[in-house]
Write a protein that holds these residues in place. Sequence first.
Motif, short mmCIF file in Angstrom:
data_model
loop_
_atom_site.label_atom_id
_atom_site.label_comp_id
_atom_site.label_asym_id
_atom_site.label_seq_id
_atom_site.Cartn_x
_atom_site.Cartn_y
_atom_site.Cartn_z
N LYS A 140 0.81 -1.22 0.00
CA LYS A 140 0.00 0.00 0.00
C LYS A 140 0.84 1.27 0.00
O LYS A 140 0.45 2.27 -0.60
N ASP A 141 1.98 1.24 0.67
CA ASP A 141 2.80 2.46 0.73
C ASP A 141 3.66 2.65 -0.51
O ASP A 141 4.47 3.59 -0.56
N ALA A 142 3.51 1.78 -1.50
CA ALA A 142 4.28 1.92 -2.73
C ALA A 142 3.40 2.27 -3.93
O ALA A 142 3.90 2.38 -5.05
N LEU A 143 2.09 2.48 -3.70
CA LEU A 143 1.19 2.76 -4.81
C LEU A 143 1.49 4.10 -5.47
O LEU A 143 1.16 4.30 -6.65
N GLN A 144 2.13 4.99 -4.75
CA GLN A 144 2.46 6.31 -5.32
C GLN A 144 3.51 6.20 -6.43
O GLN A 144 3.69 7.14 -7.21
N TYR A 145 4.21 5.07 -6.49
CA TYR A 145 5.25 4.89 -7.49
C TYR A 145 4.74 4.24 -8.78
O TYR A 145 5.52 4.00 -9.70
N LEU A 146 3.44 3.97 -8.84
CA LEU A 146 2.88 3.38 -10.05
C LEU A 146 2.78 4.44 -11.15
O LEU A 146 2.85 5.64 -10.90
N LEU A 147 2.63 3.96 -12.38
CA LEU A 147 2.49 4.88 -13.51
C LEU A 147 1.24 5.72 -13.37
O LEU A 147 0.22 5.27 -12.86
N LYS A 148 1.33 6.96 -13.84
CA LYS A 148 0.21 7.88 -13.81
C LYS A 148 -0.31 8.11 -15.23
O LYS A 148 0.44 7.94 -16.20
N PRO A 149 -1.58 8.50 -15.36
CA PRO A 149 -2.13 8.75 -16.71
C PRO A 149 -1.34 9.77 -17.50
O PRO A 149 -1.27 9.68 -18.73
N THR A 150 -0.74 10.73 -16.81
CA THR A 150 0.05 11.74 -17.54
C THR A 150 1.30 11.13 -18.18
O THR A 150 1.77 11.63 -19.21
N ASP A 151 1.82 10.05 -17.57
CA ASP A 151 3.00 9.38 -18.15
C ASP A 151 2.67 8.78 -19.52
O ASP A 151 3.54 8.70 -20.39
N LEU A 417 18.63 -1.49 -15.43
CA LEU A 417 18.26 -2.85 -15.04
C LEU A 417 18.16 -2.98 -13.52
O LEU A 417 17.22 -3.61 -13.00
N PHE A 418 19.09 -2.37 -12.79
CA PHE A 418 19.04 -2.42 -11.34
C PHE A 418 17.85 -1.62 -10.82
O PHE A 418 17.25 -1.97 -9.80
N ALA A 419 17.50 -0.54 -11.51
CA ALA A 419 16.32 0.25 -11.13
C ALA A 419 15.06 -0.59 -11.23
O ALA A 419 14.15 -0.48 -10.39
N GLN A 420 14.97 -1.44 -12.24
CA GLN A 420 13.82 -2.34 -12.38
C GLN A 420 13.75 -3.31 -11.21
O GLN A 420 12.67 -3.56 -10.65
N VAL A 421 14.90 -3.84 -10.80
CA VAL A 421 14.94 -4.77 -9.66
C VAL A 421 14.50 -4.07 -8.39
O VAL A 421 13.70 -4.61 -7.60
N LYS A 422 14.99 -2.85 -8.16
CA LYS A 422 14.62 -2.10 -6.96
C LYS A 422 13.13 -1.76 -6.95
O LYS A 422 12.47 -1.82 -5.91
N ARG A 423 12.61 -1.39 -8.12
CA ARG A 423 11.19 -1.03 -8.19
C ARG A 423 10.31 -2.25 -7.89
O ARG A 423 9.30 -2.14 -7.18
N GLU A 424 10.67 -3.40 -8.43
CA GLU A 424 9.91 -4.62 -8.15
C GLU A 424 9.92 -4.93 -6.65
O GLU A 424 8.89 -5.31 -6.08
N PHE A 425 11.06 -4.74 -6.02
CA PHE A 425 11.18 -5.02 -4.58
C PHE A 425 10.30 -4.08 -3.77
O PHE A 425 9.60 -4.49 -2.85
N ILE A 426 10.32 -2.79 -4.13
CA ILE A 426 9.53 -1.80 -3.39
C ILE A 426 8.04 -2.01 -3.59
O ILE A 426 7.24 -1.90 -2.65
#
Length: 445
Positions: A140-151, A417-426
């Motif tokens: 729940k505390d990571a939902l702010q990092y999801l894609l937004k419609p403006t993206d 690639l490491f950013a993708q790994v970190k984002r999946e973890f968060i």
Amino acid sequence: MSVKTSKKEVEMDKLQNSVQRIILMCSLAAALRYWLMLSKYQSVIANHVEVSTPMNSWKRVSEGLYLLSRNIDPYSGDLLHETPLSLFFYKVLLNVFQQQIHWMFITFDLATGILLFATARKYMSQLYKEENANKSTFSKDALQYLLKPTDLIKSPFHVLLAFLFNPFTLFNCVGYSTTVFHNLFLSLLLFSMVLGIPIIGSVSLALSASMSFYPSILIIPISLYHINIFKSVTKAIIDIIIFIVSVSLITIFCSHYAKDFGYLKNVYGCILTVPDLQPNIGLFWYFFTEMFDHFRDLFIYSFQINATLLYLVPLSIKFRKQPFLLTLALLFIITVFKSYPCVGDVGFVLSLLPCFVHLLNYCQQGFLVGVIFLIASSLAPILWYLWIYCNSANANFYFGVTLAFAIAQIFLLTDVLFAQVKREFILEHGKERKVNGEEGILCLE
């Protein structure tokens, strides 16, 4: 009824605004390219080794077409390294454009940019829908990092801007590099991949692989995209079958057009064995200039495996659920380690980065990579001039710049690639990274 009408009007207005912005950007990009092509700088740009290589030089293509028109085999010497199919393609294009070479290159470059825009738009839409569908499984505390419609609106335009006004792709087009056509087939491949059209994608891949065999490894991410995104094993199998059939038909056409298989040595033999050691932004030329002959075969095999198969399996396993990111990674690896790279290859890959705007918060080396790109791009022509024309430098100076340029690309790729790994973890575990009450550090092992 009025509400529906208003929604349709809003959508039509958005579509009209998007079309107007695309037309404006394409018009500016075409005007800039046209001006440079008619200026005194065109010949300077076309003769630079960062733009023109033995594999993509239009001057060599022109000479090959002239020899062909005189019934002289263009593959009898070491002049031409384009396939017979490419020669036939260029001959047809010259007739269509009535020898207006500049408009031919501008048209294909703009077409590539528009295809990349459409690809980014479709990919971002698919990613947004996938994240919304799996939102319940995220912390729940990571939902702010999801894609937004403006993206979904901004990223495709950023891709188009990054391609049309990137100095690397701009110089690639102005310098009449045949990489322009190679990039078009790659963009068509990516577009058909996100749309799930196996026929167009496989044929485009076969055409790209016929120019340079390195893109053939992209059959893996294409198949994974159909399996993981479209949930269709059938499409993946069709991809492979059509690719093999297309490559076979291209080979038959080339052998028939060239009247034998002698072109294989000039085209693929040149890519594989690297006989032409003219400096470029790659890594091959310097090593094989200094190499003892009895070590040459060993390092040829090592370098070519490094550019194709070495990273293919581990990356395909790790990022099998992110096949578009896997495609970017493989394109980056090909660009860095292929035998005759040019700035057009680099510009094409860099233009895809806005598709991964959701990873920017997790990237840490953007400033460093940007500075290295800027310094290396500025120093390369200067050190080339000092080495070749002034004799006040040597090959080590120029290779140092090309090595830094390659390192910048590798840093950028590993960062993404490491950013993708970190984002999946968060997204799975949340922002908190405490282990036994202490702040934890996420690292690759």
